[in-house]
Scaffold this motif. Structure first.
Motif, short mmCIF file in Angstrom:
data_model
loop_
_atom_site.label_atom_id
_atom_site.label_comp_id
_atom_site.label_asym_id
_atom_site.label_seq_id
_atom_site.Cartn_x
_atom_site.Cartn_y
_atom_site.Cartn_z
N LEU A 175 0.84 -1.21 0.00
CA LEU A 175 0.00 0.00 0.00
C LEU A 175 0.86 1.25 0.00
O LEU A 175 0.53 2.25 -0.66
CB LEU A 175 -0.98 -0.02 1.17
N LEU A 176 1.98 1.23 0.71
CA LEU A 176 2.86 2.40 0.74
C LEU A 176 3.58 2.63 -0.58
O LEU A 176 4.04 3.73 -0.85
CB LEU A 176 3.88 2.26 1.87
N GLY A 177 3.66 1.61 -1.41
CA GLY A 177 4.35 1.73 -2.69
C GLY A 177 3.44 2.02 -3.86
O GLY A 177 3.90 2.05 -5.01
N ASP A 178 2.16 2.28 -3.62
CA ASP A 178 1.19 2.52 -4.69
C ASP A 178 1.48 3.85 -5.39
O ASP A 178 1.42 4.91 -4.78
CB ASP A 178 -0.21 2.52 -4.10
N GLN A 179 1.79 3.78 -6.69
CA GLN A 179 2.15 4.97 -7.47
C GLN A 179 1.02 5.48 -8.35
O GLN A 179 1.22 6.32 -9.22
CB GLN A 179 3.38 4.67 -8.32
N THR A 180 -0.20 5.02 -8.10
CA THR A 180 -1.35 5.41 -8.92
C THR A 180 -1.61 6.91 -8.82
O THR A 180 -1.74 7.45 -7.72
CB THR A 180 -2.61 4.64 -8.49
N ILE A 181 -1.70 7.57 -9.96
CA ILE A 181 -2.05 9.00 -10.03
C ILE A 181 -3.56 9.11 -10.16
O ILE A 181 -4.18 8.45 -10.98
CB ILE A 181 -1.35 9.68 -11.22
N VAL A 182 -4.16 9.95 -9.35
CA VAL A 182 -5.60 10.13 -9.33
C VAL A 182 -6.05 10.92 -10.56
O VAL A 182 -5.35 11.84 -11.02
CB VAL A 182 -6.03 10.85 -8.04
N ALA A 183 -7.23 10.58 -11.10
CA ALA A 183 -7.80 11.32 -12.23
C ALA A 183 -8.03 12.77 -11.85
O ALA A 183 -8.36 13.10 -10.70
CB ALA A 183 -9.12 10.68 -12.66
#
Length: 249
Positions: A175-183
């Motif tokens: 979870l700390l490594g999640d690189q997802t950019i929000v829309a």
């Protein structure tokens, strides 16, 4: 810190569990997590520029962590927010008493989590009076406690799942490594340029000059064990040192 998720008395064997990312400019001098040389019962990193810390835990059952409130138009406070955490970890004051003595006018906007082993206190100079938190899972980023920012909502969901997998730590570091950019439509509006809102919308932030400097998992076990596991990072998310410190109360 720029993201903290805390499980307070939400697991029968782990009364306190903390997963956190510290986002900062890579150029800011920092000492990686370790026992503090002058106070070896305290474990955490040290900001070598101002002398404080973003997160620390002690073998006496104390815990402290801080995030800034993102408000680019506000004047900078006279004191470093990292001294709030350091001073608490070095004191013997109950968490509630310490929080009530904090003079918030001396600092830029902050969110502070404090535990003396008996209570978990939330204190902010942008959100009313300090308050003790009941058992539960809580999240902080750069606004107020449990603000519904997309990355914080997702991190809390993943934290709840990872909590049930302890002592396996993999879920927390995922979870700390999640690189997802929000829309763009879901981005918070905090007063920074759009490209920065996008960059900072990820749980794990990376760029050439600014990003997640450390991912930290810290916990206290009901048997008295205290553990801190930290992975540090450099520009563009390059993995650097990994530190694991485990001890008994």
């Amino acid at each position: 810190m720029c993201l903290i998720v805390v499980g307070w008395r939400s697991h029968p064997d782990y009364p306190l569990v903390v997963a956190a990312n510290r986002d900062e400019y890579y150029a800011r001098p920092t000492a990686d997590a370790a026992r503090w040389p002058d106070v070896p019962n305290v474990i955490g990193g040290i900001d070598l520029e101002a002398g404080g810390t973003w997160l620390g835990i002690s073998t006496t059952g104390r815990f402290a962590a801080v995030t800034n409130v993102r408000e680019p138009a506000m004047a900078k406070g006279a004191h470093s927010r990292g001294e709030l955490t350091r001073n608490f970890l070095l004191s013997a004051s109950p968490a509630g008493d310490y929080a009530n003595r904090v003079d918030g006018s001396r600092y830029s906007g902050f969110n502070l989590l404090l535990s003396d082993g008996e209570e978990l206190i939330y204190c902010s100079n942008r959100d009313g009076q300090p308050r003790a938190l009941p058992p539960g899972i809580y999240g902080l980023s750069n606004h107020l406690l449990d603000s519904p920012w997309p990355k914080l909502l997702q991190a809390r969901r993943q934290f709840a799942t990872a909590l049930q997998q302890l002592p396996d730590e993999a879920g927390f570091f995922a979870l700390l490594g999640d690189q997802t950019i929000v829309a763009d439509a879901d981005l918070p509006k905090t007063g920074v340029p759009l490209e920065w809102e996008r960059l900072l919308s990820a749980v794990f932030v990376k760029s050439e000059s600014y990003g997640t400097r450390a991912s930290t998992l810290a916990w206290q076990h009901s048997d008295g064990t205290v553990r801190l596991h930290e992975q540090s990072f450099g520009p563009n998310g390059q993995a650097l040192q990994s530190s694991v410190i485990s001890t008994s109360l």
